[in-house]
Design a protein around this motif. Structure first.
Motif, PDB file in Angstrom:
ATOM      1  N   GLN A 157       0.830  -1.205   0.000  1.00  0.00           N
ATOM      2  CA  GLN A 157       0.000   0.000   0.000  1.00  0.00           C
ATOM      3  C   GLN A 157       0.861   1.250   0.000  1.00  0.00           C
ATOM      4  O   GLN A 157       0.597   2.200  -0.751  1.00  0.00           O
ATOM      5  CB  GLN A 157      -0.928  -0.011   1.218  1.00  0.00           C
ATOM      6  N   ASP A 158       1.897   1.268   0.843  1.00  0.00           N
ATOM      7  CA  ASP A 158       2.770   2.443   0.925  1.00  0.00           C
ATOM      8  C   ASP A 158       3.493   2.683  -0.395  1.00  0.00           C
ATOM      9  O   ASP A 158       3.646   3.830  -0.832  1.00  0.00           O
ATOM     10  CB  ASP A 158       3.789   2.260   2.053  1.00  0.00           C
ATOM     11  N   THR A 159       3.931   1.589  -1.035  1.00  0.00           N
ATOM     12  CA  THR A 159       4.629   1.727  -2.320  1.00  0.00           C
ATOM     13  C   THR A 159       3.696   2.292  -3.379  1.00  0.00           C
ATOM     14  O   THR A 159       4.073   3.176  -4.161  1.00  0.00           O
ATOM     15  CB  THR A 159       5.176   0.361  -2.770  1.00  0.00           C
ATOM     16  N   ARG A 160       2.464   1.782  -3.410  1.00  0.00           N
ATOM     17  CA  ARG A 160       1.493   2.298  -4.382  1.00  0.00           C
ATOM     18  C   ARG A 160       1.201   3.767  -4.131  1.00  0.00           C
ATOM     19  O   ARG A 160       1.196   4.581  -5.072  1.00  0.00           O
ATOM     20  CB  ARG A 160       0.195   1.485  -4.312  1.00  0.00           C
ATOM     21  N   LYS A 161       0.976   4.128  -2.885  1.00  0.00           N
ATOM     22  CA  LYS A 161       0.633   5.519  -2.571  1.00  0.00           C
ATOM     23  C   LYS A 161       1.784   6.463  -2.898  1.00  0.00           C
ATOM     24  O   LYS A 161       1.572   7.559  -3.416  1.00  0.00           O
ATOM     25  CB  LYS A 161       0.255   5.630  -1.092  1.00  0.00           C
ATOM     26  N   ALA A 162       3.012   6.029  -2.598  1.00  0.00           N
ATOM     27  CA  ALA A 162       4.169   6.882  -2.846  1.00  0.00           C
ATOM     28  C   ALA A 162       4.479   7.006  -4.333  1.00  0.00           C
ATOM     29  O   ALA A 162       4.825   8.086  -4.822  1.00  0.00           O
ATOM     30  CB  ALA A 162       5.385   6.335  -2.105  1.00  0.00           C
ATOM     31  N   SER A 163       4.339   5.895  -5.065  1.00  0.00           N
ATOM     32  CA  SER A 163       4.746   5.892  -6.475  1.00  0.00           C
ATOM     33  C   SER A 163       3.645   6.330  -7.425  1.00  0.00           C
ATOM     34  O   SER A 163       3.925   6.947  -8.457  1.00  0.00           O
ATOM     35  CB  SER A 163       5.207   4.478  -6.878  1.00  0.00           C
ATOM     36  N   ILE A 164       2.391   6.037  -7.089  1.00  0.00           N
ATOM     37  CA  ILE A 164       1.301   6.246  -8.046  1.00  0.00           C
ATOM     38  C   ILE A 164       0.281   7.265  -7.557  1.00  0.00           C
ATOM     39  O   ILE A 164       0.025   8.277  -8.209  1.00  0.00           O
ATOM     40  CB  ILE A 164       0.595   4.916  -8.358  1.00  0.00           C
ATOM     41  N   ASP A 165      -0.314   7.035  -6.399  1.00  0.00           N
ATOM     42  CA  ASP A 165      -1.433   7.864  -5.957  1.00  0.00           C
ATOM     43  C   ASP A 165      -1.044   9.318  -5.739  1.00  0.00           C
ATOM     44  O   ASP A 165      -1.802  10.233  -6.060  1.00  0.00           O
ATOM     45  CB  ASP A 165      -2.040   7.290  -4.678  1.00  0.00           C
ATOM     46  N   ARG A 166       0.142   9.577  -5.191  1.00  0.00           N
ATOM     47  CA  ARG A 166       0.571  10.960  -4.983  1.00  0.00           C
ATOM     48  C   ARG A 166       0.822  11.658  -6.305  1.00  0.00           C
ATOM     49  O   ARG A 166       0.583  12.855  -6.451  1.00  0.00           O
ATOM     50  CB  ARG A 166       1.827  10.986  -4.112  1.00  0.00           C
ATOM     51  N   GLY A 167       1.299  10.892  -7.296  1.00  0.00           N
ATOM     52  CA  GLY A 167       1.486  11.465  -8.623  1.00  0.00           C
ATOM     53  C   GLY A 167       0.162  11.858  -9.237  1.00  0.00           C
ATOM     54  O   GLY A 167       0.048  12.885  -9.915  1.00  0.00           O
ATOM     55  N   ILE A 168      -0.877  11.053  -8.987  1.00  0.00           N
ATOM     56  CA  ILE A 168      -2.210  11.385  -9.484  1.00  0.00           C
ATOM     57  C   ILE A 168      -2.691  12.681  -8.846  1.00  0.00           C
ATOM     58  O   ILE A 168      -3.185  13.587  -9.511  1.00  0.00           O
ATOM     59  CB  ILE A 168      -3.202  10.247  -9.168  1.00  0.00           C
ATOM     60  N   ALA A 169      -2.523  12.786  -7.513  1.00  0.00           N
ATOM     61  CA  ALA A 169      -2.976  13.970  -6.798  1.00  0.00           C
ATOM     62  C   ALA A 169      -2.220  15.213  -7.271  1.00  0.00           C
ATOM     63  O   ALA A 169      -2.805  16.283  -7.461  1.00  0.00           O
ATOM     64  CB  ALA A 169      -2.780  13.782  -5.294  1.00  0.00           C
ATOM     65  N   ASN A 170      -0.925  15.087  -7.496  1.00  0.00           N
ATOM     66  CA  ASN A 170      -0.114  16.222  -7.939  1.00  0.00           C
ATOM     67  C   ASN A 170      -0.530  16.717  -9.314  1.00  0.00           C
ATOM     68  O   ASN A 170      -0.334  17.871  -9.649  1.00  0.00           O
ATOM     69  CB  ASN A 170       1.368  15.840  -7.966  1.00  0.00           C
ATOM     70  N   ARG A 171      -1.117  15.833 -10.116  1.00  0.00           N
ATOM     71  CA  ARG A 171      -1.537  16.217 -11.458  1.00  0.00           C
ATOM     72  C   ARG A 171      -3.010  16.607 -11.500  1.00  0.00           C
ATOM     73  O   ARG A 171      -3.579  16.809 -12.558  1.00  0.00           O
ATOM     74  CB  ARG A 171      -1.250  15.074 -12.448  1.00  0.00           C
ATOM     75  N   GLY A 172      -3.646  16.638 -10.326  1.00  0.00           N
ATOM     76  CA  GLY A 172      -5.012  17.121 -10.256  1.00  0.00           C
ATOM     77  C   GLY A 172      -6.045  16.174 -10.818  1.00  0.00           C
ATOM     78  O   GLY A 172      -7.138  16.581 -11.195  1.00  0.00           O
TER      79      GLY A 172
END
Length: 227
Positions: A194-209
Motif C-alpha cells: 500500500q505504501d509503495t502504491r501511494k508513494a509511487s502512483i497515488d501521490r502522482g495522481i494527486a499532484n496532477r489534479g
C-alpha cells in the motif's frame, strides 16, 4: 393340586412364549432395519456434505485460476502500453482502447471474486484492484499529456511494487486452497504494498489534479487494515 397348577402355569408360560416369539423376532427385525436405515441416511447426508465441499472447492479453484490469469493478462497489457508510451514519447499517446478487452475480462473475474472470496484473500485482491485502478488513471493522464519521468516511474512500479503485490496475491490464493504455506507476515507485506502504491502512483495522481474517480470502473467493498 398345587402340582397340577404348577404344571398348568408352566404350560401357559410355554404357550405364551411360543406365541410371542414371532412378535419379538419381528420387533428385533424392525429395530435392525431402522438402525440400518438410520445409518444409510447418515451416510447419504455425509456424502452430500462431502460432495458439496468438493463442488465448492472446485468452484473456488476455477475462480482463483481465472482471477490469477486475468490479473496476469491485464498486468501484461498495462506493461506493454507503458512501453509503447515510452517508445512513442508524444502526446497524445497510443489509444487506451487496446486495454479494453483485458480490463473488461479482469473486471468480470473481480466481480465474481467479490461474491465468493473469504475476507483474507479478498483483502489482497482489493489491493490488486486499487493498483490497477491507480495505474489506469495514470495511463489516462499520460495518454493526454505525456510525461517521460512519470511514465518511467509507472513502469518501475509495475516491475517492482505491483510485481510484488501480484506475487503476494497468488500466494494468498494458493494458501486458501491449501496448496501452499501462508505469508509469514501478511499485514506487514500488505502495508508495504500500500505504501509503495501511494508513494509511487497515488501521490502522482494527486499532484496532477486527477480526481480519484476520474477513470472509474471497479472499486472494492473490502478495506484492507490501515488502508
Amino acid at each position: 393340586m398345587s402340582g397340577n397348577l404348577t404344571a398348568a402355569f408352566v404350560a401357559l408360560i410355554g404357550i405364551i412364549g411360543t406365541l410371542a416369539a414371532p412378535i419379538t423376532t419381528q420387533r428385533s427385525a424392525i429395530r435392525a432395519k431402522k438402525h440400518e436405515f438410520d445409518l444409510q441416511r447418515q451416510q447419504r447426508a455425509e456424502d452430500r456434505v462431502h460432495e458439496d465441499q468438493r463442488a465448492e472447492l472446485a468452484e473456488k479453484r476455477a475462480l482463483y485460476a481465472d482471477l490469477n490469469q486475468a490479473v496476469r493478462t491485464f498486468r501484461a497489457a498495462v506493461e506493454l502500453y507503458v512501453q509503447d508510451l515510452l517508445d512513442q514519447a508524444t502526446s497524445p499517446g497510443p489509444a487506451l482502447d487496446v486495454l479494453d478487452e483485458p480490463r473488461r475480462a479482469y473486471q468480470i473475474e473481480y466481480a465474481r471474486a467479490q461474491m465468493i472470496l473469504p475476507e483474507y484473500p479478498m483483502i489482497i485482491t482489493s489491493e490488486i484492484n486499487r493498483s490497477f485502478n491507480s495505474a489506469y488513471r495514470v495511463l489516462a493522464q499520460l495518454q493526454k499529456n505525456y510525461d517521460a519521468d512519470k511514465a518511467a516511474e509507472l513502469q518501475q512500479w509495475l516491475y517492482d511494487g505491483f510485481s510484488e503485490a501480484a506475487w503476494v496475491h497468488r500466494q494468498v490464493l494458493r494458501h486458501d486452497l491449501g496448496v501452499d504455506k501462508p505469508i509469514s507476515d501478511f499485514q506487514a507485506a500488505l502495508r508495504m504494498l500500500q505504501d509503495t502504491r501511494k508513494a509511487s502512483i497515488d501521490r502522482g495522481i494527486a499532484n496532477r489534479g486527477l480526481g480519484v474517480d476520474a477513470v472509474g470502473g471497479y472499486t472494492s467493498g473490502v478495506q484492507p487494515p490501515d488502508a
